[in-house]
Write an enzyme that holds these catalytic residues in place. Structure first.
Site, short mmCIF file in Angstrom:
data_model
loop_
_atom_site.label_atom_id
_atom_site.label_comp_id
_atom_site.label_asym_id
_atom_site.label_seq_id
_atom_site.Cartn_x
_atom_site.Cartn_y
_atom_site.Cartn_z
N SER A 280 0.85 -1.19 0.00
CA SER A 280 0.00 0.00 0.00
C SER A 280 0.88 1.24 0.00
O SER A 280 2.09 1.16 0.26
CB SER A 280 -0.85 -0.01 1.29
OG SER A 280 -1.48 1.22 1.50
N TYR B 115 -2.09 -0.93 10.47
CA TYR B 115 -2.10 -1.16 9.02
C TYR B 115 -0.75 -0.74 8.41
O TYR B 115 -0.18 -1.45 7.57
CB TYR B 115 -3.25 -0.36 8.38
CG TYR B 115 -3.49 -0.62 6.91
CD1 TYR B 115 -4.10 -1.79 6.47
CD2 TYR B 115 -3.13 0.33 5.95
CE1 TYR B 115 -4.35 -2.02 5.13
CE2 TYR B 115 -3.38 0.12 4.60
CZ TYR B 115 -3.99 -1.06 4.19
OH TYR B 115 -4.23 -1.27 2.85
#
Ligand code: NAD
Length: 270
Positions: A154, A167
């Site tokens: 990401s 995350y």
């Protein structure tokens, strides 16, 4: 003739979103597909969970392209179940050339509202699940004499994403895993790269996701500007990520390994 003619790809998180887009794109390029997805309730996430109908729709889309697809409702945290399914499927389809570790979850939470359960489930899915995926797929690529592994990280795996300590940690772990696997698997002509999407228009943004992001952001509005894209486009489509993943899977990228490719409209540099 497609770029992936005669190849077989194993993709996780295949029921919808980016995983489905990878399956369809690779099938368009001539690959047969092996896929797993939880296709059920994902605890703690604020967005809608995927269903078996989603998984069946991916099967329908790939079969409409006249490619073979084998799927199983399977949690990437379940190493032995995934290994058994992949081994059987590779025996059935004859080979494995490509592994895409795409399954992941995202739970926005301020640092002081993040529970141990949220931290743990994020690590178990986004880190252990990716490791499990490579561990069940890579031995078949060794047997095939080479291949391509793509790990979905990401924007949060290169820069960071505010209100997502867990995350961000998980996606940085994926970036590190990419380099570490690339080093050891290189002697088998196996390439390992990561992709780093910015915002992508998938069901991950559905349900209460926007409310959860807004609540977290209210604790520190100064951080809200982070991740502003240079291009006047906030959200990519799943197909934009699939095009990059298919390129990395193909021989066009045959000497690209241990790289971390962003598809984020430039937001990591803002
Ligand atoms: N959507 C975004 O803005 C965005 C941005 C950057 C990175 N990503 C990453 O891209 C990947 C794909 O996300 P998406 O946007 O397509 O989201 P999505 O929620 O639409 O799809 C993710 C799929 O993974 C599956 N999955 C989740 N946990 C699983 C588990 N334990 N076992 C098996 N399957 C599981 C889900 O069932 C779902 O079908 C994820 O790794 C995500 O972190 C997404």
């Amino acid at each position: 003739m497609g770029k992936l003619e005669g190849k077989v790809a194993f993709i996780t998180g295949i029921a919808r979103g980016q995983g489905r887009a990878h399956a369809v794109k690779m099938a368009q390029e001539g690959a047969d597909i092996i896929g797993v997805d939880l296709a059920g309730e994902i605890p703690h996430v604020p967005y809608d969970s995927p269903t078996m109908d989603d998984l069946n729709e991916t099967v329908r889309l790939v079969e409409a392209l006249d490619r073979r697809i084998l799927v199983e409702q399977c949690d990437v945290r379940d190493l032995e179940k995934m290994r058994s399914f992949v081994d059987t499927s590779v025996a059935d389809l004859g080979r494995l050339d490509i592994v895409v570790a795409n399954a992941g979850i995202c739970i926005p939470a301020r640092w002081d509202e993040t529970t141990p359960e949220v931290f743990q489930v994020t690590m178990d899915t986004n880190v252990v699940g990716v490791w499990n995926t490579v561990m069940v797929g890579a031995p078949h690529l060794v047997t095939a004499g080479g291949g391509s592994i793509i790990l979905t990280s990401s924007y949060a795996g290169k820069k960071m994403q505010p209100f997502m300590v867990h995350y961000t940690a998980s996606k940085h772990a994926v970036t590190g895993m990419t380099r570490a696997f690339a080093a050891e698997l290189g002697k088998h002509m196996i390439r390992v790269n990561s992709v780093h999407p910015g915002g992508v228009n998938t069901p991950m943004g559905s349900g209460n996701m926007v409310d959860a992001l807004t609540h977290a952001a209210e604790s520190n509005p100064a951080l809200n500007q982070m991740g502003t894209p240079f291009l006047p486009v906030w959200m990519a489509e799943p197909e934009d990520i699939a095009n990059t993943v298919a390129f990395l899977a193909s021989d066009d990228a045959r000497y690209i390994t241990s790289e971390h490719i962003s598809v984020d409209q430039g937001m990591q540099y803002f």
